[in-house]
Design a protein around this motif. Sequence first.
Motif, PDB file in Angstrom:
ATOM      1  N   ASP A 239       1.168  -1.549  -0.151  1.00  0.00           N
ATOM      2  CA  ASP A 239       0.404  -0.402  -0.496  1.00  0.00           C
ATOM      3  C   ASP A 239       1.108   1.454  -0.271  1.00  0.00           C
ATOM      4  OD1 ASP A 239      -1.772   2.285   0.271  1.00  0.00           O
ATOM      5  OD2 ASP A 239      -2.775   1.294   2.170  1.00  0.00           O
ATOM      6  N   GLU A 240       0.269   2.138  -1.171  1.00  0.00           N
ATOM      7  CA  GLU A 240       0.987   3.590  -1.236  1.00  0.00           C
ATOM      8  C   GLU A 240       1.340   4.414   0.253  1.00  0.00           C
ATOM      9  OE1 GLU A 240       4.035   5.880  -3.307  1.00  0.00           O
ATOM     10  OE2 GLU A 240       3.284   4.326  -3.707  1.00  0.00           O
ATOM     11  N   LYS A 241      -0.006   3.858   0.382  1.00  0.00           N
ATOM     12  CA  LYS A 241       0.052   5.274   1.977  1.00  0.00           C
ATOM     13  C   LYS A 241       1.109   4.420   3.273  1.00  0.00           C
ATOM     14  CE  LYS A 241      -4.735   5.880   1.217  1.00  0.00           C
ATOM     15  NZ  LYS A 241      -5.936   5.367   2.168  1.00  0.00           N
ATOM     16  N   ASP A 242       0.387   3.022   3.124  1.00  0.00           N
ATOM     17  CA  ASP A 242       1.837   2.804   4.050  1.00  0.00           C
ATOM     18  C   ASP A 242       3.479   3.003   4.127  1.00  0.00           C
ATOM     19  OD1 ASP A 242       0.071   1.089   5.979  1.00  0.00           O
ATOM     20  OD2 ASP A 242       0.467  -0.930   4.732  1.00  0.00           O
ATOM     21  N   LEU A 243       3.699   2.599   2.792  1.00  0.00           N
ATOM     22  CA  LEU A 243       5.486   3.009   1.997  1.00  0.00           C
ATOM     23  C   LEU A 243       5.648   4.501   2.406  1.00  0.00           C
ATOM     24  CD1 LEU A 243       5.163   0.587  -0.767  1.00  0.00           C
ATOM     25  CD2 LEU A 243       6.272   0.415   1.292  1.00  0.00           C
TER      26      LEU A 243
ATOM     27  N   LEU B 134       4.535   6.154   5.174  1.00  0.00           N
ATOM     28  CA  LEU B 134       3.710   6.367   6.793  1.00  0.00           C
ATOM     29  C   LEU B 134       5.773   6.082   6.914  1.00  0.00           C
ATOM     30  CD1 LEU B 134       3.486   7.583   9.495  1.00  0.00           C
ATOM     31  CD2 LEU B 134       2.233   4.788   8.767  1.00  0.00           C
ATOM     32  N   SER B 135       6.722   4.878   6.204  1.00  0.00           N
ATOM     33  CA  SER B 135       7.557   4.468   6.744  1.00  0.00           C
ATOM     34  C   SER B 135       8.586   4.963   6.530  1.00  0.00           C
ATOM     35  CB  SER B 135       7.533   3.071   5.671  1.00  0.00           C
ATOM     36  OG  SER B 135       8.475   2.190   5.760  1.00  0.00           O
ATOM     37  N   ALA B 136       8.553   5.525   5.216  1.00  0.00           N
ATOM     38  CA  ALA B 136       9.791   6.320   4.913  1.00  0.00           C
ATOM     39  C   ALA B 136       9.478   7.776   5.304  1.00  0.00           C
ATOM     40  CB  ALA B 136       9.751   6.516   3.582  1.00  0.00           C
ATOM     41  N   GLN B 137       8.240   8.404   6.298  1.00  0.00           N
ATOM     42  CA  GLN B 137       8.068   9.042   6.848  1.00  0.00           C
ATOM     43  C   GLN B 137       8.471   8.902   8.091  1.00  0.00           C
ATOM     44  OE1 GLN B 137       4.097  10.999   7.273  1.00  0.00           O
ATOM     45  NE2 GLN B 137       4.636  11.553   9.783  1.00  0.00           N
TER      46      GLN B 137
END
Length: 155
Positions: A50-54, A56-59
């Motif tokens: 999921d793009e949103k998870d990725l 957030l992970s990067a953040q």
Amino acid sequence: MDPVENFFEQQVDPNLTKELQCLYDQELEDGSVNEDTKYQYAWLLTKSSDEKDLVLSAQLLKELVEDDSDQTVECLSHLIYVNIKMENYNEASKYCTWLLRRKPNSEDARNFEKCIAAAINENKSPGYSSYLYAFAGIVVACGIYKACKIYVASK
């Protein structure tokens, strides 16, 4: 198995996913997320599709790097990985450079650099000159077509 492939192949237990998400959400609600919880949750999110998870992970990983956490080197490796996964190759390359500054002999960073270079070469869009040649070809073809029409009309 190649170390870079190892990053891409790791699987996550769904129970761990639920536990870490609950722990992260609870600490966030309480006003302060423990550094280890943030790291574990960010790592977990790198495994998502999921793009949103990725994002957030990067953040979260960036925050840990900026805070110069105990896991900065690991965070940089995961930042490289998540940016490769999102096809943000410039960002991934930047984090490779940062990782090599902290750990000059990092085999992971060298392997990631190769992976990034291969991905960039694979996804390269045609350069400006390719567009220029295509445009020139179209102009020439239009000119020939128009000249043929004029020639036929004059007969």
